[in-house]
Write a protein that holds these residues in place. Structure first.
Motif, mmCIF file in Angstrom:
data_model
loop_
_atom_site.group_PDB
_atom_site.id
_atom_site.type_symbol
_atom_site.label_atom_id
_atom_site.label_comp_id
_atom_site.label_asym_id
_atom_site.label_seq_id
_atom_site.Cartn_x
_atom_site.Cartn_y
_atom_site.Cartn_z
ATOM 1 N N GLN B 38 49.284 48.000 45.473
ATOM 2 C CA GLN B 38 49.122 46.581 45.764
ATOM 3 C C GLN B 38 50.397 45.855 45.387
ATOM 4 N N LYS B 40 51.423 42.542 47.052
ATOM 5 C CA LYS B 40 51.213 41.090 47.048
ATOM 6 C C LYS B 40 49.719 40.803 46.982
ATOM 7 N N LYS B 41 49.041 40.918 48.093
ATOM 8 C CA LYS B 41 47.599 40.683 48.071
ATOM 9 C C LYS B 41 46.794 41.917 48.451
ATOM 10 N N ALA B 42 47.149 42.514 49.579
ATOM 11 C CA ALA B 42 46.286 43.579 50.099
ATOM 12 C C ALA B 42 46.649 44.942 49.531
ATOM 13 N N PRO B 43 45.700 45.654 48.959
ATOM 14 C CA PRO B 43 45.957 47.038 48.570
ATOM 15 C C PRO B 43 46.180 47.901 49.804
#
Lengths: 114, 112
Positions: B38, B40-43
């Motif tokens: 991960q 930034k936001k999305a894994p």
């Protein structure tokens, strides 16, 4: 794999309002999942969105606060209701691809509640 | 109660170093263990492991599962600054629900 889109990507909201987050998958899936990631924390499952039946909520999450819709096999929405600053988090949807346990995630929605 | 524990929680290394991230679990009806990165936001998905002793490899990353001792490791060799991220371990259990239980994550910082 699954390609998942989410919107909005981020929002800043006032206390007491509600926000609906949309999630679109590029293929038909039976289950979609909604997660919350609070600042500095890992991912916590909010609920499983099943097409054709009520969502299944995890302990600590209730339908009145996080209503979910699942109108078809490629789309789901999560609403965060009556928001408070404690709801400030990243909200992520996911769906399986290439096998039930391999979940792919949308880009996430960063929510800030003032 | 099902749980997934990762260690260390954070790690700072220099480019070129090799790192080993750990994940231990106690999950009813274990199905699979997954690693995500991960940034930034999305894994983003890295590996899924279901069988003991079989190494999964992708470039400089590799992972292996030990179902007897209930743990997995993720190795990153010749680290680069682009490897800086949170690495998440998740376990699928309770058959047919698709639920994943996540560990706390390991924050890796690779310095130039």
């Amino acid at each position: 794999s699954a390609v998942i889109s989410q919107k909005p990507s981020r929002d800043i909201c006032q206390r007491g309002t509600s926000l609906t987050i949309q999630c679109q998958v590029d293929s038909q899936v039976t289950m979609m999942f909604w997660y919350r990631q609070q600042p500095g924390q890992s991912l916590t499952l909010i609920a499983t969105a099943n097409q054709g039946s009520e969502a299944t909520y995890e302990s600590g999450f209730v339908i009145d606060k996080f209503p979910i819709s699942r109108p078809n096999l490629t789309f789901s929405t999560l609403t965060v209701s009556n928001m408070s600053p404690e709801d400030s988090s990243i909200y992520l949807c996911s769906a399986p691809g290439g096998g039930t346990d391999t979940q792919y995630f949308g880009p996430g929605t960063r929510l800030t509640v003032l | 109660e099902d749980k997934v524990v990762q260690s260390p929680l954070s790690l700072v290394v220099h480019e070129g170093d090799t790192v080993t991230l750990n994940c231990s679990y106690e999950v009813t009806n274990f199905r699979s263990l997954l690693w995500y990165k991960q940034e930034k936001k999305a894994p983003t998905f890295l590996f899924m492991l279901t069988s003991s002793g079989i190494e999964k490899k992708s470039g400089r990353l590799s992972s292996i599962l030990d179902k007897k001792e209930l743990f997995s490791i993720l190795n990153i060799t010749a680290t680069q600054t682009g490897d800086s991220a949170i690495y998440l371990c998740a376990v699928g259990g309770s058959s047919n629900t698709g639920k994943l239980i996540f560990g706390q994550g390991t924050t890796l910082q690779v310095k130039p």
